[in-house]
Design an enzyme around this catalytic site. Sequence first.
Site, short mmCIF file in Angstrom:
data_model
loop_
_atom_site.label_atom_id
_atom_site.label_comp_id
_atom_site.label_asym_id
_atom_site.label_seq_id
_atom_site.Cartn_x
_atom_site.Cartn_y
_atom_site.Cartn_z
N LYS B 184 -35.38 -4.82 49.50
CA LYS B 184 -35.58 -5.57 48.26
C LYS B 184 -34.91 -6.91 48.49
O LYS B 184 -33.68 -7.02 48.54
CB LYS B 184 -34.95 -4.81 47.09
CG LYS B 184 -34.60 -5.63 45.86
CD LYS B 184 -35.80 -6.16 45.11
CE LYS B 184 -35.33 -6.90 43.85
NZ LYS B 184 -34.62 -8.18 44.18
N GLY B 241 -23.22 -6.53 46.71
CA GLY B 241 -23.39 -7.41 45.55
C GLY B 241 -22.33 -7.13 44.51
O GLY B 241 -21.20 -6.74 44.83
N SER B 242 -22.74 -7.28 43.25
CA SER B 242 -21.77 -7.22 42.17
C SER B 242 -21.42 -5.79 41.80
O SER B 242 -22.15 -4.84 42.11
CB SER B 242 -22.34 -7.91 40.93
OG SER B 242 -23.44 -7.17 40.44
N GLY B 245 -24.12 -4.48 39.43
CA GLY B 245 -25.33 -4.10 40.16
C GLY B 245 -25.15 -2.82 40.94
O GLY B 245 -26.00 -1.92 40.90
N GLY B 246 -24.04 -2.71 41.62
CA GLY B 246 -23.80 -1.52 42.43
C GLY B 246 -23.68 -0.27 41.59
O GLY B 246 -24.26 0.78 41.92
N GLU B 265 -21.32 -2.09 48.44
CA GLU B 265 -20.09 -2.85 48.63
C GLU B 265 -20.05 -3.84 47.48
O GLU B 265 -20.98 -4.63 47.31
CB GLU B 265 -20.16 -3.55 49.99
CG GLU B 265 -18.84 -4.12 50.43
CD GLU B 265 -19.00 -5.56 50.82
OE1 GLU B 265 -19.66 -5.84 51.82
OE2 GLU B 265 -18.47 -6.41 50.07
N CYS B 302 -16.79 -11.61 50.54
CA CYS B 302 -16.29 -10.35 49.96
C CYS B 302 -14.79 -10.23 50.19
O CYS B 302 -14.12 -9.50 49.48
CB CYS B 302 -16.95 -9.14 50.60
SG CYS B 302 -18.67 -9.36 51.02
N GLU B 393 -12.18 -9.33 40.30
CA GLU B 393 -12.47 -10.38 41.28
C GLU B 393 -13.12 -11.57 40.59
O GLU B 393 -14.00 -11.42 39.74
CB GLU B 393 -13.44 -9.81 42.33
CG GLU B 393 -13.87 -10.81 43.39
CD GLU B 393 -14.96 -10.26 44.31
OE1 GLU B 393 -15.58 -9.23 43.96
OE2 GLU B 393 -15.19 -10.88 45.36
#
Lengths: 525, 525
Positions: B184, B241-242, B245-246, B265, B302, B393
């Site tokens: 994606k 990603g965020s 999202g994760g 991650e 990251c 973060e």
Amino acid sequence: MSLTGEMLIGQSSVAGSRDPIHAINPSTGEQLEPGYLGGTAAEVDRAAQLAWDAFDQYRETSLDARARFLETIAGNVEALGDELLTRVMAETGLPRGRVEAELARTCKQLRLFADVVRSGEWLDVRIDSALPERQPIPRVDMRSRQIPLGPVVVFGASNFPLAFSVAGGDTSSALAAGCPVIVKAHSAHPGTSELVGRAVQKAVAECGMPEGVFSVLFGSGREVGAKLVADNRIKAVGFTGSFSGGTALMAIAQQRNEPIPVYAEMSSSNPVFLLPSALSNRGEALADGFVSTLTTCAGQYCTSPGLLIAEKGQALNTFITTAAAAINQSATQTMLTPGIYDAYEHGVTALSANPRVRTLAHALASDAPNQCRAALFAVSARDFMEDDSLHDEVFGSAALVVECNDQTEVLQVAECLEGQLTATLQLDEADLDAARKLMPILERKVGRVLVNGWPPGLEVGHTTVHGGPFPSTSDSRTTSVGSAAIVRFLRPVCYQAVPDNLLPDALKERNPLQLKRLYDGKWDL
Amino acid sequence: MSLTGEMLIGQSSVAGSRDPIHAINPSTGEQLEPGYLGGTAAEVDRAAQLAWDAFDQYRETSLDARARFLETIAGNVEALGDELLTRVMAETGLPRGRVEAELARTCKQLRLFADVVRSGEWLDVRIDSALPERQPIPRVDMRSRQIPLGPVVVFGASNFPLAFSVAGGDTSSALAAGCPVIVKAHSAHPGTSELVGRAVQKAVAECGMPEGVFSVLFGSGREVGAKLVADNRIKAVGFTGSFSGGTALMAIAQQRNEPIPVYAEMSSSNPVFLLPSALSNRGEALADGFVSTLTTCAGQYCTSPGLLIAEKGQALNTFITTAAAAINQSATQTMLTPGIYDAYEHGVTALSANPRVRTLAHALASDAPNQCRAALFAVSARDFMEDDSLHDEVFGSAALVVECNDQTEVLQVAECLEGQLTATLQLDEADLDAARKLMPILERKVGRVLVNGWPPGLEVGHTTVHGGPFPSTSDSRTTSVGSAAIVRFLRPVCYQAVPDNLLPDALKERNPLQLKRLYDGKWDL
């Protein structure tokens, strides 16, 4: 040793305050003493805090000290001797030979993990040395090892009161990894759990381990079990039991602020493919082997063969006739608990009542309580594929023959199966081509493929895979039995440019632990 | 190669039918052509079916053929040359040097996994040979290997358009394991994704792989991303990603009929502990190193150092004064997307407005769009421990100094941190005792501990751990970078008494693939 009915929290014995749990002797229906008062949030908190406090010390115990701890547990469990065997038989209805074999396996498993710990291979030591001259940028020294996840909760299983309970595979692999363990004892065998728990508790003291490394709690799944899994000091869960129980724990673990891994072994129908030549050459012998397996210990194995898949025809008819006759004449057997007996009766009744299903055989009833009457059913492949309810495991001595029109339908049935612990091929030389077509499908579906055997009687070794895709387990990437089970409780940590005097011994340059290491991409021992 | 704006499904190019996605040049705000029409359930279905159809063939390709496929991808991506570099820079605002380095890393990573595949060690071949004479029961022949999980969905990351995107670490490790991959694409760099995707697509054809082994879809996360993760033909997910999202993907994966692993991650503040002697001896040099790291590529790593933890005093004041002066004078830098810029501004504004927080430095504004102004804040340890919002973060060049009264408070702050990708110790010889107290805490919290370095610039090797406890990742047991990343996509299968002519080559007795094997408990090569 007289049973006290108390929980074991670290080195203390603690009486619970909830309703007492009594084991039932399933052969007689009688209630066994003592009662075990259930724990509450207070005992969960106390055990979790002790486990947490023990973690940093326990995880850095020397490999030899940890191995000796596991060996001491094995010795202490063995020393329980006849008192343990008698109590297990009373609480489970299992025959003495089976209990003796399970005890031997449990102690063998503890000693296997002692060997695993000593080898240190599970530390997976890797070193990429510094390359200060490398272009365009230098490489700094990088080292990695595996460390344990943290305190683990283990749920005792009903069907293996020793090998999958207080000092069973989950406990021994978690302790081997360096994780403190809190056992939620199964309410069907609390006396067994106390006896084995005290053997472990004694080993903790004898080996000078921090007391929080091991506790046993009694109580309800909702009050004690769920609270343990939700506790933020718990970092992984081992479970062997029902699909509903396992998925409930998965949901709790996922809803935590910090989700944690749940290793739940849940359900499996263990399909057996009777290939045409084998069926034709030795159908009666296969039927004998099958019925003998199905009726051992009332089929109360995770790997009991619950599905038989074959092409229709004379050979299958002979197999069915032979198997049905043996099942009809088979003696009933005591099931582990009244609850398991009820679930078995419910499953068999549902199959009998299903209009797609033919009842082929059903053993005669007995007057004794909780008696499993072996049963055999048949269904067409088409009906099997259309009716999801026929895919559910019936825990006990029940099996379903899936009759296929041809090889294509056999492959279709294989493809429509859910994840399983095992699949078995009964084959002769002439069946190899058919087997080759099945293998890629079965590999995708199961953790263990067997040829010309029966799935129970799992060997505990380095190659063991007692696992498989969902719903047979919650995590297909691991095994709950065998030496590889230790990896479930480990995670990697990398140390970058950490000076030698700050590194753990496992990673020091001079290799004081004499470990096998992947040094600059090559194994150096 | 001219960009077409089409999705790549197997060997086909397919135009979507949803609203077009346009990259934005973040340096100028201009919209880049072509538009990428988003995919729908139809394209998800087609890509998933192709991947599923390809799986059984692809997973049994020879080790050499699969390695050559990965090497061909690397060569094809390299051959894109300046066209790729130019497009990446336009879509991300990243400077050429950084993009060149990332391209080199991406290709190095693909070649590393080619080597990993060829070595065959990931197959983890184990054999426990038959012991027909063993008492009390014989042992049958048991063999095990690792097999791939099945088709994998990879979500491209915004901040590494090459190394963590279409042909990045997730894709290369999944392909190495034998899993077909559906990417994606990240909507911020569709042109980059098409270019790299076509390079992979070409490699598929050149190497004669089944076409379904690779597809790239464009579209919304909700329509394309969520449908992919929910699809029952998909067996694992890789995501960088965020946190939101994760965790959304984790929830979808858990709610499937068959839950699947999600390797997400997500977020990390990467605490840096400035120990007293190091701070006193070289505070200004540490400040220079820190600001240089913080402001590289607008801190869009990251592993950007977002927390500095130190004891209060003159040495820390000197560090702060030096760092603040450098940050105040630092040039602004273009952020990857307007969305990331907005989130950064939001995070910095929240810190500025927090009454517990002091603003130490904030770079001057610029007229150009999407400019990151580096910022430095301070907070007392007590306030940090009491205010959870300060643990989140802030993605970009922002950092928070946590001022501790003494060493005890440093340890308390360490203990209250959430899971992190990295922790760093800046130490001198006299700090070793303090470091020894921190190490056990940090090991429990992070995937990588660094000494006297800065966490970005991760080495891709055998020891690499780019992972860590939740919420830094969804699964602390693995790494998303380095050779060990392949194990994320594998699971074990045991073969019990399977005749040699039915075994996969990896397990045949004569070892035709010349693999390292654990034979009866000993490694035989």
